[in-house]
Design an enzyme around this catalytic site. Structure first.
Site, short mmCIF file in Angstrom:
data_model
loop_
_atom_site.label_atom_id
_atom_site.label_comp_id
_atom_site.label_asym_id
_atom_site.label_seq_id
_atom_site.Cartn_x
_atom_site.Cartn_y
_atom_site.Cartn_z
CB CYS A 91 16.54 -14.45 -26.46
SG CYS A 91 15.59 -15.47 -25.33
CG LEU A 92 18.35 -20.39 -27.82
CD1 LEU A 92 18.67 -21.62 -26.97
CD2 LEU A 92 18.74 -20.63 -29.27
CG HIS A 133 19.85 -13.48 -21.79
ND1 HIS A 133 19.66 -12.73 -22.93
CD2 HIS A 133 19.00 -14.53 -21.91
CE1 HIS A 133 18.73 -13.29 -23.67
NE2 HIS A 133 18.32 -14.40 -23.08
CD GLU A 134 20.10 -17.99 -20.17
OE1 GLU A 134 18.91 -18.31 -20.03
OE2 GLU A 134 20.62 -17.75 -21.28
CG HIS A 137 15.12 -16.19 -19.88
ND1 HIS A 137 14.05 -15.93 -20.70
CD2 HIS A 137 16.21 -16.24 -20.69
CE1 HIS A 137 14.47 -15.83 -21.97
NE2 HIS A 137 15.78 -16.00 -21.99
NI NI Z 1 17.05 -15.95 -23.62
#
Ligand code: NI
Length: 166
Positions: A91-92, A133-134, A137
């Site tokens: 993850c960024l 994943h997004e 978020h």
């Molecule tokens: Ni992420």
């Protein structure tokens, strides 16, 4: 278009649920453009608006593989999922580590485009993983909440996942 600052784990904005987008206006288009530019600049394959401090249900994804293209999902919802698949995820907002995460193998998502038009997208494999994943978020959920364990250096190297941070 402008680069936005990617928030790092520990920032409270990453833990708050995002609100549905109701205005499909120039401001939203700017946000989506900035998300894409910021994602490409960070060589990630996905970015959600809360990661740049905007609590709106908007994400961008681009696997940057042959045949892949930029995907913009506004107000995305998973409407069906199938199977199970474990892989290493990054993850960024959580640089330097990776973790093993089990996700559905296939995911069907319903979302709106930047103009408010509804569409459905059937995804599998890495793309399905990115979508999950997004969308997590947007709920204030990070993959470290659901990973089985952190990946070792050797595993990360073997996976060669430079581009797989989202
Ligand atoms: Ni992420």
């Amino acid at each position: 278009m402008a680069l936005r600052k990617i928030l790092l784990n520990g920032d409270p904005a990453l833990r708050k649920p995002a609100r549905p987008v109701v205005k499909f206006n120039r401001r939203l288009h700017m946000l989506l453009d900035d998300l894409a530019q910021t994602m490409y600049d960070a060589t990630g394959c996905g970015l959600a608006a809360p990661q740049v401090g905007i609590l709106q249900r908007a994400v961008v994804i681009d696997l940057d593989e042959e045949g892949s293209e930029l995907i913009e999902l506004v107000n995305p919802e998973i409407i069906a999922s199938e199977g199970e698949d474990e892989a290493i995820e990054g993850c960024l907002s959580i640089p330097d580590i990776r973790g093993h995460v089990t996700r559905p193998q296939k995911v069907k998502v319903r979302a709106q485009d930047r103009f408010g038009e509804f569409f459905e997208l059937e995804t599998e494999g890495l793309l399905a993983r990115c979508v999950c994943h997004e969308i997590d978020h947007l709920q204030g959920c990070l993959y470290i909440d659901i990973m089985s364990r952190q990946a070792t250096e050797e595993e990360i190297e073997a996976a060669n996942d430079e581009k797989k941070q989202t």
